[in-house]
Scaffold this motif. Structure first.
Motif, PDB file in Angstrom:
ATOM      1  N   MET B 117       0.606  -1.310  -0.160  1.00 54.35           N
ATOM      2  CA  MET B 117       0.079   0.349   0.260  1.00 54.35           C
ATOM      3  C   MET B 117       0.647   0.999  -0.138  1.00 54.35           C
ATOM      4  SD  MET B 117      -2.777  -1.231  -0.319  1.00 54.35           S
ATOM      5  CE  MET B 117      -3.159   0.581  -0.901  1.00 54.35           C
ATOM      6  N   VAL B 118       1.763   1.666   0.668  1.00 56.91           N
ATOM      7  CA  VAL B 118       2.776   2.309   0.494  1.00 56.91           C
ATOM      8  C   VAL B 118       3.435   2.660  -0.854  1.00 56.91           C
ATOM      9  CG1 VAL B 118       5.597   2.384   1.296  1.00 56.91           C
ATOM     10  CG2 VAL B 118       3.581   2.475   3.115  1.00 56.91           C
ATOM     11  N   GLY B 119       3.602   1.633  -1.618  1.00 61.02           N
ATOM     12  CA  GLY B 119       3.710   1.511  -3.138  1.00 61.02           C
ATOM     13  C   GLY B 119       2.771   2.215  -4.021  1.00 61.02           C
ATOM     14  N   VAL B 120       1.585   1.538  -3.545  1.00 63.34           N
ATOM     15  CA  VAL B 120       0.324   1.294  -4.436  1.00 63.34           C
ATOM     16  C   VAL B 120      -0.113   3.568  -4.813  1.00 63.34           C
ATOM     17  CG1 VAL B 120      -2.198   1.565  -4.604  1.00 63.34           C
ATOM     18  CG2 VAL B 120      -0.662  -0.164  -4.956  1.00 63.34           C
ATOM     19  N   CYS B 121       0.164   3.737  -3.424  1.00 66.26           N
ATOM     20  CA  CYS B 121      -0.768   4.945  -2.878  1.00 66.26           C
ATOM     21  C   CYS B 121       0.599   6.325  -2.188  1.00 66.26           C
ATOM     22  CB  CYS B 121      -1.150   5.020  -1.235  1.00 66.26           C
ATOM     23  SG  CYS B 121      -1.977   3.918  -1.420  1.00 66.26           S
ATOM     24  N   GLY B 122       1.672   5.679  -2.593  1.00 67.48           N
ATOM     25  CA  GLY B 122       3.359   6.387  -3.088  1.00 67.48           C
ATOM     26  C   GLY B 122       3.433   7.589  -1.594  1.00 67.48           C
ATOM     27  N   LEU B 123       3.722   6.379  -0.470  1.00 61.37           N
ATOM     28  CA  LEU B 123       4.665   6.754   0.698  1.00 61.37           C
ATOM     29  C   LEU B 123       5.234   6.879   1.192  1.00 61.37           C
ATOM     30  CD1 LEU B 123       0.773   5.827   2.270  1.00 61.37           C
ATOM     31  CD2 LEU B 123       1.140   7.874   2.127  1.00 61.37           C
ATOM     32  N   ARG B 173      -7.457   9.345  -9.157  1.00 63.19           N
ATOM     33  CA  ARG B 173      -8.286   8.490 -10.489  1.00 63.19           C
ATOM     34  C   ARG B 173      -7.945   6.918 -11.200  1.00 63.19           C
ATOM     35  NH1 ARG B 173      -9.483  13.074 -13.739  1.00 63.19           N
ATOM     36  NH2 ARG B 173     -10.541  14.504 -12.687  1.00 63.19           N
ATOM     37  N   ASN B 174      -7.162   6.672 -11.419  1.00 61.49           N
ATOM     38  CA  ASN B 174      -6.510   5.660 -12.353  1.00 61.49           C
ATOM     39  C   ASN B 174      -6.038   4.843 -11.053  1.00 61.49           C
ATOM     40  OD1 ASN B 174      -5.900   7.165 -14.357  1.00 61.49           O
ATOM     41  ND2 ASN B 174      -3.802   7.590 -14.084  1.00 61.49           N
ATOM     42  N   LEU B 175      -5.550   4.821 -10.046  1.00 65.31           N
ATOM     43  CA  LEU B 175      -6.216   3.624  -9.229  1.00 65.31           C
ATOM     44  C   LEU B 175      -6.721   3.281  -9.104  1.00 65.31           C
ATOM     45  CD1 LEU B 175      -3.782   2.558  -6.619  1.00 65.31           C
ATOM     46  CD2 LEU B 175      -4.902   4.345  -5.778  1.00 65.31           C
ATOM     47  N   ILE B 176      -8.423   3.984  -8.737  1.00 66.66           N
ATOM     48  CA  ILE B 176      -9.667   3.272  -8.196  1.00 66.66           C
ATOM     49  C   ILE B 176     -10.116   2.604  -9.718  1.00 66.66           C
ATOM     50  CG2 ILE B 176     -11.600   4.586  -8.260  1.00 66.66           C
ATOM     51  CD1 ILE B 176     -11.478   6.499  -6.470  1.00 66.66           C
ATOM     52  N   LYS B 177      -9.571   3.289 -10.524  1.00 66.46           N
ATOM     53  CA  LYS B 177     -10.129   2.267 -11.826  1.00 66.46           C
ATOM     54  C   LYS B 177      -9.075   1.081 -12.181  1.00 66.46           C
ATOM     55  CE  LYS B 177     -11.760   5.188 -15.840  1.00 66.46           C
ATOM     56  NZ  LYS B 177     -11.615   5.453 -17.316  1.00 66.46           N
ATOM     57  N   ILE B 191     -17.657  16.569  -7.642  1.00 69.41           N
ATOM     58  CA  ILE B 191     -16.443  17.162  -8.914  1.00 69.41           C
ATOM     59  C   ILE B 191     -16.709  16.282 -10.317  1.00 69.41           C
ATOM     60  CG2 ILE B 191     -14.513  17.183 -10.331  1.00 69.41           C
ATOM     61  CD1 ILE B 191     -13.049  17.154  -6.754  1.00 69.41           C
ATOM     62  N   LEU B 192     -17.328  17.359 -11.027  1.00 70.02           N
ATOM     63  CA  LEU B 192     -18.226  16.587 -12.094  1.00 70.02           C
ATOM     64  C   LEU B 192     -17.343  15.914 -13.159  1.00 70.02           C
ATOM     65  CD1 LEU B 192     -21.066  19.109 -11.638  1.00 70.02           C
ATOM     66  CD2 LEU B 192     -21.504  16.883 -11.918  1.00 70.02           C
ATOM     67  N   SER B 193     -16.380  16.750 -13.566  1.00 72.83           N
ATOM     68  CA  SER B 193     -15.268  15.952 -14.070  1.00 72.83           C
ATOM     69  C   SER B 193     -14.832  14.392 -13.777  1.00 72.83           C
ATOM     70  CB  SER B 193     -13.989  16.347 -15.091  1.00 72.83           C
ATOM     71  OG  SER B 193     -13.864  16.758 -13.776  1.00 72.83           O
ATOM     72  N   GLU B 194     -15.167  13.957 -12.359  1.00 73.16           N
ATOM     73  CA  GLU B 194     -14.751  13.215 -11.667  1.00 73.16           C
ATOM     74  C   GLU B 194     -14.914  12.003 -12.131  1.00 73.16           C
ATOM     75  OE1 GLU B 194     -12.603  13.462  -7.841  1.00 73.16           O
ATOM     76  OE2 GLU B 194     -13.129  12.385  -6.941  1.00 73.16           O
ATOM     77  N   VAL B 195     -16.324  12.845 -12.361  1.00 71.62           N
ATOM     78  CA  VAL B 195     -17.518  11.307 -11.971  1.00 71.62           C
ATOM     79  C   VAL B 195     -17.708  10.679 -13.573  1.00 71.62           C
ATOM     80  CG1 VAL B 195     -19.426  11.139 -12.537  1.00 71.62           C
ATOM     81  CG2 VAL B 195     -19.427  12.421 -10.233  1.00 71.62           C
ATOM     82  N   GLN B 196     -16.758  11.826 -14.701  1.00 77.59           N
ATOM     83  CA  GLN B 196     -17.073  11.112 -15.852  1.00 77.59           C
ATOM     84  C   GLN B 196     -15.714  10.319 -15.859  1.00 77.59           C
ATOM     85  OE1 GLN B 196     -17.882  15.018 -17.482  1.00 77.59           O
ATOM     86  NE2 GLN B 196     -18.872  14.120 -19.063  1.00 77.59           N
ATOM     87  N   ALA B 197     -15.426  10.746 -15.432  1.00 75.58           N
ATOM     88  CA  ALA B 197     -13.502  10.292 -16.108  1.00 75.58           C
ATOM     89  C   ALA B 197     -13.416   8.831 -15.079  1.00 75.58           C
ATOM     90  CB  ALA B 197     -12.460  10.669 -15.334  1.00 75.58           C
ATOM     91  N   THR B 198     -14.109   8.321 -14.017  1.00 69.09           N
ATOM     92  CA  THR B 198     -14.119   7.090 -13.217  1.00 69.09           C
ATOM     93  C   THR B 198     -15.087   6.484 -12.840  1.00 69.09           C
ATOM     94  OG1 THR B 198     -13.933   8.834 -11.157  1.00 69.09           O
ATOM     95  CG2 THR B 198     -11.907   7.531 -11.922  1.00 69.09           C
ATOM     96  N   CYS B 199     -16.435   6.641 -13.366  1.00 69.37           N
ATOM     97  CA  CYS B 199     -17.404   6.007 -12.359  1.00 69.37           C
ATOM     98  C   CYS B 199     -18.251   5.028 -13.543  1.00 69.37           C
ATOM     99  CB  CYS B 199     -18.617   6.863 -11.865  1.00 69.37           C
ATOM    100  SG  CYS B 199     -18.165   7.185 -10.196  1.00 69.37           S
ATOM    101  N   ASP B 200     -18.493   3.905 -13.416  1.00 71.22           N
ATOM    102  CA  ASP B 200     -19.714   3.418 -14.329  1.00 71.22           C
ATOM    103  C   ASP B 200     -20.787   3.676 -14.178  1.00 71.22           C
ATOM    104  OD1 ASP B 200     -17.299   1.956 -14.988  1.00 71.22           O
ATOM    105  OD2 ASP B 200     -17.637   0.676 -12.981  1.00 71.22           O
ATOM    106  N   ARG B 201     -20.762   4.692 -12.750  1.00 70.31           N
ATOM    107  CA  ARG B 201     -22.821   4.819 -12.597  1.00 70.31           C
ATOM    108  C   ARG B 201     -22.500   6.069 -12.038  1.00 70.31           C
ATOM    109  NH1 ARG B 201     -26.174   0.602  -9.309  1.00 70.31           N
ATOM    110  NH2 ARG B 201     -27.753   1.736  -9.256  1.00 70.31           N
ATOM    111  N   VAL B 202     -23.704   6.561 -12.109  1.00 63.82           N
ATOM    112  CA  VAL B 202     -23.919   7.736 -11.410  1.00 63.82           C
ATOM    113  C   VAL B 202     -25.121   8.213 -10.546  1.00 63.82           C
ATOM    114  CG1 VAL B 202     -23.509  10.648 -11.025  1.00 63.82           C
ATOM    115  CG2 VAL B 202     -22.400   9.366 -13.184  1.00 63.82           C
TER     116      VAL B 202
END
Lengths: 238, 314
Positions: B117-123, B173-177, B191-202
């Motif tokens: 997780m330290v690697g994935v989250c850049g900590l 976002r990329n991590l979530i995807k 943040i609407l652009s976030e929804v557009q970029a990541t979500c399958d459903r709103v």
């Protein structure tokens, strides 16, 4: 702790956080300084090789000292919002309460430990009866446990540490002073109230007689306070 | 891991925070929870994570009810609360270890999981620092790491990208995807652009009720109002409002024509067009037939922003 596996991690983190901040060191040093002052002045003034003054003074210091170490236990988590993370972990509320209780109680034990120096000092200049000393320390520790459990309950009621401190101080003071007010009351009432007083049970233990009724009293009050604290933590679910 | 929310209602005093909310999230789905502040997003998430109980209704995670199986439900969930509360006096590694322990991660697994997780989250660079010393962006990553640490099947993230800079937002976002394929995500945001970029459903909620539910593009379609076409023409006409505009409005499904500017024989028109029709070809043919020079033609449809605005302003 098979059935309550998460008490230990909470206990550990809580104890760590005491020593992460300067607060623990400050209150411990203050505690030892005050006890030491009373001890040394009486030792040299009265010229008696006894720890009696220690056992007389510490219960009074506890009244101010213990609210100071318990006030943050839950109030701080509520204020910072970390309580939300904590209670949404797959752990029981009672585990949170127990972990925090034992941490504060352990800190109290750690504070009492250095006062054994006085014991060494006294025993080097005179004969000491070990029975009452052992019983006295047991009494102090149990009395401290009662105060800690009350402090934890108070801390669960509010997100304001000052409020938690004051509520604990008043509750603990009342519990301590009950048996000193009894002369104003009729006999029938006074025996009941006497049984509720911490100091009554502490004095009885400190005389060197470890009576099961006294032990039972301390553990019942601790149990009851912890139960109240657990219910108070679960109050969000009502 | 599916989440089923049924007739959820939460009343605070006299105020209904959420009102008879029902929806479902399927395994592998990334659900974006959208709504203005105070719409009931956080309340819903707090109920799903067993922090507070609903006044009425129920939530089931994989068939497990939040009342009867609270511990099992919480075991499956990774949660990032609103405001991302953290223990500021702990250092990052200690805190992650504490979280892992409370989630019952096996002793031998704690080390490797934290490392991952330290690697994935850049900590990596801040892992020995106290959380209190970290910037908001790093704190947010610690919060995410904490939520992902025990490999939960369901992730409830309340505004996961708040306080992050644009680069970090893209990373998260990329991590979530990337994780989203195997897990079930519910994330709230405004943040609407976030929804557009990541979500399958709103899911758009307002004042405690669902006002829209669908994929981002579906919503844009459904709530598309009058589309507009902006035209720039060199017509050579001296009075375009009388010579050109009637011809444009004669086109099928044009609802209105507006002359927005006219200079040096170049005219700018804004055509409002009926919902769902595309008349760009007709416009082009008309221009050819009339001998107009087509300098610009832009078609604009309702953005998700406008959908959101429409649905939540009343």
């Amino acid at each position: 702790m098979k059935t309550l596996p998460y008490v230990y991690p909470i206990f550990r983190r809580e104890l760590q956080s005491y020593f992460n901040s300067p607060v623990a060191y400050v209150v411990i040093v203050f505690f030892l300084a005050v006890v030491g002052w009373f001890f040394s002045s009486s030792l040299f003034l009265m010229n008696i090789a006894s720890l009696a003054t220690v056992f007389e003074v510490i219960p009074w210091i506890f009244i101010g000292f213990i609210p100071a170490i318990t006030m943050r236990l839950l109030a701080e988590e509520k204020k910072a919002g970390t309580i939300e993370l904590l209670v949404t972990k797959p752990i029981r509320d009672v585990e949170i309460i127990l972990g925090k209780f034992f941490a504060a109680w352990a800190l109290l034990g750690a504070t009492l430990l250095p006062t054994l120096i006085y014991l060494v000092a006294v025993s080097s200049i005179g004969e000491i009866d070990p029975g009452p000393v052992f019983a006295g320390y047991l009494g102090l520790f149990l009395m401290g446990g009662v105060y800690v459990s009350i402090g934890l309950f108070a801390s669960s009621l509010t997100e304001n540490q000052i409020v938690a401190f004051i509520v604990t101080l008043i509750a603990v003071l009342a519990l301590f002073l009950i048996d000193k007010m009894l002369i104003f009351l009729p006999d029938t009432l006074s025996t009941t109230l006497e049984f509720l007083s911490v100091d009554y049970h502490f004095s009885s233990i400190a005389r060197g007689v470890v009576d099961s009724r006294d032990i039972l009293y301390f553990f019942s009050v601790i149990g009851f306070s912890l139960l109240l604290a657990t219910v108070s933590l679960e109050r969000r679910k009502w | 891991m599916s989440i089923t929310v049924r007739n959820l209602t939460k009343v605070y005093g006299a105020q209904k925070a959420i009102n008879d909310l029902s929806f479902e999230v399927k395994t592998g789905e990334i659900l974006g929870f959208l709504g203005p502040n105070g719409a009931g997003k956080s309340t819903t998430m707090k109920i799903i994570t067993c922090y507070i109980p609903p006044t009425a209704g129920t939530v089931e995670i994989d068939g497990l009810n939040i009342f009867d199986h609270s511990l099992e439900v919480r075991r499956k969930i990774g949660y990032l609360p609103e405001m991302n509360p953290l223990y500021l006096d702990m250092n990052v590694l200690d805190y992650l270890e504490y979280s892992a322990r409370l989630h019952g991660v096996g002793r031998e697994l704690i080390g490797p999981r934290i490392k991952e997780m330290v690697g994935v989250c850049g900590l990596g660079t801040v892992r020995h620092k106290d959380i209190g010393e970290l910037s908001k962006g790093f704190r947010q990553r610690v919060g995410l790491a904490q939520a992902l640490l025990h490999e939960p099947e369901v992730l409830i993230l309340d505004e996961p990208t708040s306080g992050l800079d644009p680069n970090q937002i893209v990373e998260i976002r990329n991590l979530i995807k990337q994780l989203g394929r195997a897990k079930t995500f519910v994330l709230s945001t405004h943040i609407l652009s976030e929804v557009q970029a990541t979500c399958d459903r709103v899911l758009i909620i307002n004042e405690g009720t669902i006002v829209a539910d669908g994929t981002p593009s579906q919503l844009q379609q459904d709530f598309r109002g009058a589309e507009t076409i902006t035209l720039e023409l060199r017509t050579g006409a001296t009075n375009p409002l009388e010579e050109v505009a009637p011809k444009l409005s004669a086109l099928p499904s044009v609802a209105g024509v507006e002359l927005s500017s006219n200079a040096d024989s170049v005219s700018r028109f804004v055509l409002s067009v009926e919902k769902g029709s595309d008349i760009r070809e007709d416009v082009f043919r008309l221009a050819v037939a009339e001998g107009w020079v087509l300098l610009e033609m832009t078609r604009s449809s309702t953005s998700l922003e406008e959908v959101f605005h429409k649905l939540t302003m009343s």
